[in-house]
Design a protein around this motif. Sequence first.
Motif, mmCIF file in Angstrom:
data_model
loop_
_atom_site.group_PDB
_atom_site.id
_atom_site.type_symbol
_atom_site.label_atom_id
_atom_site.label_comp_id
_atom_site.label_asym_id
_atom_site.label_seq_id
_atom_site.Cartn_x
_atom_site.Cartn_y
_atom_site.Cartn_z
ATOM 1 N N ASP A 224 92.308 64.823 -62.182
ATOM 2 C CA ASP A 224 90.977 64.671 -62.771
ATOM 3 C C ASP A 224 89.901 64.598 -61.688
ATOM 4 O OD1 ASP A 224 89.172 64.007 -65.113
ATOM 5 O OD2 ASP A 224 88.926 62.176 -63.931
ATOM 6 N N LEU A 225 90.184 63.854 -60.629
ATOM 7 C CA LEU A 225 89.243 63.735 -59.517
ATOM 8 C C LEU A 225 88.983 65.101 -58.882
ATOM 9 C CD1 LEU A 225 87.569 62.004 -57.540
ATOM 10 C CD2 LEU A 225 89.680 61.658 -56.217
ATOM 11 N N CYS A 226 90.033 65.876 -58.681
ATOM 12 C CA CYS A 226 89.883 67.208 -58.084
ATOM 13 C C CYS A 226 89.001 68.098 -58.961
ATOM 14 C CB CYS A 226 91.250 67.859 -57.886
ATOM 15 S SG CYS A 226 92.207 67.156 -56.531
ATOM 16 N N GLU A 227 89.209 68.030 -60.266
ATOM 17 C CA GLU A 227 88.418 68.862 -61.175
ATOM 18 C C GLU A 227 86.944 68.452 -61.147
ATOM 19 O OE1 GLU A 227 88.453 70.404 -65.828
ATOM 20 O OE2 GLU A 227 89.958 68.954 -65.125
ATOM 21 N N ARG A 228 86.692 67.148 -61.157
ATOM 22 C CA ARG A 228 85.311 66.663 -61.176
ATOM 23 C C ARG A 228 84.576 66.954 -59.873
ATOM 24 N NH1 ARG A 228 85.192 61.603 -60.953
ATOM 25 N NH2 ARG A 228 87.343 60.931 -61.241
ATOM 26 N N GLN A 229 85.324 66.970 -58.774
ATOM 27 C CA GLN A 229 84.698 67.142 -57.463
ATOM 28 C C GLN A 229 84.849 68.562 -56.909
ATOM 29 O OE1 GLN A 229 82.840 65.031 -55.824
ATOM 30 N NE2 GLN A 229 83.122 63.178 -57.057
ATOM 31 N N ASP A 230 85.261 69.499 -57.748
ATOM 32 C CA ASP A 230 85.357 70.908 -57.346
ATOM 33 C C ASP A 230 86.284 71.106 -56.148
ATOM 34 O OD1 ASP A 230 84.798 73.674 -57.441
ATOM 35 O OD2 ASP A 230 83.212 73.454 -55.940
ATOM 36 N N MET A 231 87.452 70.455 -56.197
ATOM 37 C CA MET A 231 88.481 70.633 -55.167
ATOM 38 C C MET A 231 89.726 71.200 -55.832
ATOM 39 S SD MET A 231 88.097 66.955 -53.170
ATOM 40 C CE MET A 231 88.629 66.048 -54.631
ATOM 41 N N LEU A 232 90.429 72.054 -55.144
ATOM 42 C CA LEU A 232 91.685 72.576 -55.666
ATOM 43 C C LEU A 232 92.794 71.548 -55.454
ATOM 44 C CD1 LEU A 232 91.575 76.289 -54.427
ATOM 45 C CD2 LEU A 232 90.917 75.380 -56.654
ATOM 46 N N LEU A 233 93.713 71.482 -56.390
ATOM 47 C CA LEU A 233 94.872 70.594 -56.273
ATOM 48 C C LEU A 233 96.106 71.421 -55.922
ATOM 49 C CD1 LEU A 233 96.295 67.879 -56.535
ATOM 50 C CD2 LEU A 233 96.545 68.318 -58.997
ATOM 51 N N ILE A 234 96.679 71.115 -54.760
ATOM 52 C CA ILE A 234 97.906 71.774 -54.302
ATOM 53 C C ILE A 234 99.051 70.770 -54.410
ATOM 54 C CG2 ILE A 234 99.074 72.922 -52.377
ATOM 55 C CD1 ILE A 234 96.256 73.394 -51.149
ATOM 56 N N VAL A 235 100.086 71.112 -55.144
ATOM 57 C CA VAL A 235 101.292 70.291 -55.182
ATOM 58 C C VAL A 235 102.359 70.945 -54.315
ATOM 59 C CG1 VAL A 235 103.225 69.488 -56.596
ATOM 60 C CG2 VAL A 235 100.883 69.167 -57.400
ATOM 61 N N ASP A 236 102.812 70.221 -53.315
ATOM 62 C CA ASP A 236 103.908 70.668 -52.452
ATOM 63 C C ASP A 236 105.210 70.273 -53.134
ATOM 64 O OD1 ASP A 236 105.923 70.923 -50.561
ATOM 65 O OD2 ASP A 236 104.662 70.288 -48.887
ATOM 66 N N ASP A 237 105.858 71.256 -53.754
ATOM 67 C CA ASP A 237 107.112 71.013 -54.476
ATOM 68 C C ASP A 237 108.301 71.615 -53.737
ATOM 69 O OD1 ASP A 237 107.578 69.404 -56.623
ATOM 70 O OD2 ASP A 237 107.429 70.948 -58.155
ATOM 71 N N ILE A 238 108.188 71.677 -52.424
ATOM 72 C CA ILE A 238 109.208 72.350 -51.625
ATOM 73 C C ILE A 238 110.549 71.632 -51.708
ATOM 74 C CG2 ILE A 238 109.870 72.845 -49.223
ATOM 75 C CD1 ILE A 238 106.837 73.599 -48.838
#
Length: 423
Positions: A230-244
Amino acid sequence: MTITQPDLSVFETVESEVRSYCRGWPTVFDRAVGSRMYDEDGHEYLDFFAGAGSLNYGHNNAVLKRALIDYLERDGVTHGLDMSTTAKRRFLETFQNTVLRPRDLPYKVMFPGPTGTNAVESALKLARKVKGRESIVSFTNAFHGMSLGSLAVTGNAFKRAGAGIPLVHGTPMPFDNYFDGTVEDFIWFERLLEDQGSGLNKPAAVIVETVQGEGGINVARAEWLRALADLCERQDMLLIVDDIQMGCGRTGAFFSFEEAGITPDIVTVSKSISGYGLPMSLCLFKPELDVWEPGEHNGTFRGNNPAFVTATAALEAYWADGSAMEKQTRTRGEQVEQHLIAITEENLADIKEYRGRGLVWGLEFHDKDRAGRIAKRAFELGLLIETSGPESEVVKLLPALTITPDELDEGMKTLARAVRETA
């Protein structure tokens, strides 16, 4: 177990001092099948390491091996750069139909290179290209790889120091429960974002592991991950999940973020995506982020077709029937947890905490050297385990998802003995 002194001379005289795992397991391995490894003298070891999470389906899985042998015997393409091949087509179709569509994930698939750090580098590069900003936010005790971009968003001081140059454009923030529940989630991060005098450059993206493997099996709560999204969406940041390490079913669901009900903008996948330990990685991202120019990010070994073959076989064998694999992993995880409860109760004064999800678990000790002694004793008893955490203070359990209940019991009893004998 009586272990004769193996001939390690060529490794010690020719191979670099950078080698690490072999120092904790001083033998010469020769064969492996399922959850068992065998050294050249015939000693047997139960594997609770699984190639650092690259062997979720065990060593030399029969179904995957058969598919690989058949492909090689018919002279299927081995090296393909990013050319279109039948093996790649079949993988993409299977991945789309078995993984993406059932989860309503619209991701485009990029083959950035053979390793996890290749996937992370491509994710960071893409985020910066899309947003036109340089800064990336990561989290305390994160681990994202050993190349320079990945190291810049990695927390471990020892690994960062190996870069030899300043690591820039990365800013760490506290991971979930970093302050033991005494500080409101994201209060510092959000205040910095909103304060024009904070000195924090507007980030292009935030990169996060839902469970920090190398960082000490630190498990993020689902509500914390939702708040981050939610924070990423509100602040115009992309969310990257490292699922390696935590993807491909390690925590139960195919992707570790599914439990939180979030859809990251970018996801990195590697380790067990090939299913057989063959090098392969993916960078997945929402279609609107696909702004690459042809050849803007490439790599000679991003077309490992034998890995496509085993990856397809793994998806068809373990994920085509819906939730069966997920349910089995959760059941095996509950079995591990029951053993950890018993070990903790037997060693209340020594154990700080046990934690985990699915089939990744950590056991942390007050004595930070204890985990290393336990791993050494476990090896002597025929069990392969590693340590994690910033000071290697956590015993890390990472068995194959295909391990049998009897093998799990055997390994956990061996672990209990190693804990007991290192008190």
